[in-house]
Design an enzyme around this catalytic site. Structure first.
Site, PDB file in Angstrom:
ATOM      1  N   ASP A  40       0.823  -0.921   0.321  1.00 33.28           N
ATOM      2  CA  ASP A  40      -0.286  -0.553   0.488  1.00 33.28           C
ATOM      3  C   ASP A  40       0.848   1.602  -0.339  1.00 33.28           C
ATOM      4  O   ASP A  40       2.010   1.549  -0.080  1.00 33.28           O
ATOM      5  CB  ASP A  40      -1.054  -0.209   1.001  1.00 33.28           C
ATOM      6  CG  ASP A  40      -0.082   0.168   2.571  1.00 33.28           C
ATOM      7  OD1 ASP A  40       1.147   0.503   2.240  1.00 33.28           O
ATOM      8  OD2 ASP A  40      -1.008  -0.179   3.537  1.00 33.28           O
ATOM      9  N   SER A  41       0.285   2.534   0.256  1.00 34.64           N
ATOM     10  CA  SER A  41       0.910   3.696   0.044  1.00 34.64           C
ATOM     11  C   SER A  41       2.443   3.556   1.188  1.00 34.64           C
ATOM     12  O   SER A  41       2.803   4.330   1.095  1.00 34.64           O
ATOM     13  CB  SER A  41       0.149   4.911  -0.351  1.00 34.64           C
ATOM     14  OG  SER A  41      -0.730   4.807   0.819  1.00 34.64           O
TER      15      SER A  41
END
Lengths: 82, 411
Positions: A40-41
């Site tokens: 994820d980010s």
């Protein structure tokens, strides 16, 4: 000295395995970080910082969003190492 | 409209005595101390070199990749809540009627300190992007809420060492007020680290009996000299009574009331008058529709500090009056150490087990009981509790003058 695509790929595989727990031997150039590798980010930030440290390159923050796949990251690092 | 009743349908724990409730409870009944000498390099220069670390490290039961995104307190929360949820039968419930209330006294202090070291030594670029979700005090509740998909509300009361009890009381109120049918509630703490230990030691709050770790936590003993820092977490699944019955859940006990007060006296010292504690007990009894005569067991806060134990014991004597003679008082921190924000939760698990098995756990290390302690303490061996309908209290206090008393009934 320019890095080769093969050696950068090996490094990225190891980093993604460390960060996301995806076995290195299943990680290919066409894998998408978010959709395929559970990066994820927040975890992408870890991948970027680890890659910078390992390869001695700088990956600007505004470039990170362009790196959708493992191949994008490998090719970018090869390019800036030249 | 009659008030909605709240029952306990699942338990989970990871503590200095064991990696689950069964092992922890067995260790407790056997009078085992969970305290040991710290072998970490950072501990060697501290005035206190003992603590009650968890018996089963999270690395033994959790995947490495999951662990690295979680503070140790969040790891404890997930481990204990997974056990509790499974124990409750992994119910298929409406997520909008499922809540989480999990407390921590300090939050992700180990993450904060470790990342500060990285900031100082390597620079800002190397600080983990997971730092903030790992150090925030609501992190344990938030992670459990995510795992369960809870949508009725996820909350984290913070009141130092009363936090765990306050979380359970808050969860009970959420169900009573019809915000939810089922709640994962509890408390965690992971603060066995140089700075928190040095801070507590500077307050002279910790036992310095470094040469005898097993004997260091000794509530009510004449020669007690402070608490022993513990770590771990515990969870109770609270559920609305009819909801639990309808799905055929196993019901351990009923949580029937709470009393909350504040001292308005001192930031760390207990009010010697104990009036805040007495009022909290009175409120809890009234809320639970109980009288002092119904209470057969009490799990005391009793951390093993010279001032705190006697102040509490006096307050209990005054609040319970002559009925204090028939209340079996257990000070389980003599075995688990003090789990801070996890204390009220693990001690609530112990109350629920005690009501279920009709057995009050022992208090260890009382060689000479303090003559100022006039309550009926369970020493050395477990004591049988009466049959029939019985009730018990759990009291917890926190720096800041927080007093929380929870009332439980047998089912």
């Amino acid at each position: 000295m320019a890095l080769t695509q093969a050696e950068v790929l090996i490094g990225i595989k190891e980093i993604v395995e460390e960060v996301a727990g995806i076995p290195a031997d299943t990680i290919e150039m066409d894998k998408n970080f978010t959709d395929d590798l559970d990066v994820d980010s927040l975890s992408m930030v870890e991948v970027v910082v680890a890659a910078e440290e390992r390869f001695g390159v700088k990956i600007p923050d505004d470039q990170v969003s362009e790196l959708a796949t493992v191949g994008d990251a490998v090719n970018f690092i090869v390019k800036v190492s030249a | 409209m009659t008030r909605r009743r709240v029952v306990v349908t699942g338990l989970g724990a990871t503590t200095p005595l064991g990696g689950d409730v069964a092992t922890t409870w067995a260790g407790l009944l056997a009078g085992t101390s969970g305290v040991s000498t710290l072998t970490h390099e950072w501990a060697q220069t501290l005035p206190v070199t003992i603590a009650a670390s968890v018996a089963v490290d999270p690395s033994e039961v959790m995947e490495r990749v999951e662990m690295r995104r979680l503070d140790r307190s969040e790891q404890f929360a997930l481990i204990a809540s997974r056990e509790a949820w499974k124990d409750a039968g992994s119910p298929d419930v409406d997520k909008e009627r499922l809540g989480v209330v999990i407390a921590s006294g300090i939050g992700g202090v180990i993450t904060m300190l470790d990342q500060y070291d990285i900031l100082k030594n390597k620079g800002a670029r190397f600080v983990s992007p997971h730092t903030v979700p790992m150090l925030m005090p609501n992190g344990p509740a938030a992670n459990v809420g995510l795992e369960l998909g809870a949508r009725a509300g996820v909350h984290t009361p913070v009141s130092a060492c009363a936090s765990g009890a306050e979380a359970i009381g808050y969860a009970m109120e959420m169900i009573r007020s019809n915000r939810a049918e089922i709640i994962m509630s509890g408390g965690v703490e992971a603060a066995v680290h140089a700075l928190p230990m040095a801070g507590f030691a500077a307050m002279k709050a910790l036992s310095t009996r470094n040469g005898e770790p097993n004997r260091a936590s000794r509530p009510y003993d004449r020669d007690r000299d402070g608490f022993v820092l513990g770590e771990g977490g515990a969870m109770l699944v609270l559920e609305e009574f009819e909801h639990a019955k309808a799905r055929g859940a196993h019901i351990y006990a009923e949580i029937s009331g709470q009393g909350l007060t504040s001292d308005g006296y001192h930031i760390a010292a207990p009010d010697p008058d104990g009036s805040g504690v007495q009022r909290a007990i009175a409120f809890a009894l009234r809320d639970a529709d109980l009288t002092t005569r119904d209470i057969v067991h009490l799990n005391a806060h009793a951390t093993s500090t010279p001032v705190g134990d006697v102040a509490e014991a006096n307050a209990l004597r005054l609040a319970l009056g002559a009925d204090a003679d028939q209340v079996a008082v257990s000070a389980t921190k003599s075995m688990t150490g003090h789990l801070l924000g996890g204390a009220g939760a693990i001690e609530s698990v112990f109350i629920v087990k005690a009501l279920q098995e009709r057995l009050a756990p022992p208090t260890i290390n009382i060689e000479n009981i303090d003559s100022a302690v006039t309550i009926n303490v369970v020493k050395d061996k477990p004591r049988a509790l009466p049959s029939g309908d019985i009730a018990a209290l759990n009291d917890s206090f926190g720096f800041g003058g927080h007093n929380v008393v929870l009332a439980f009934r047998s089912y």
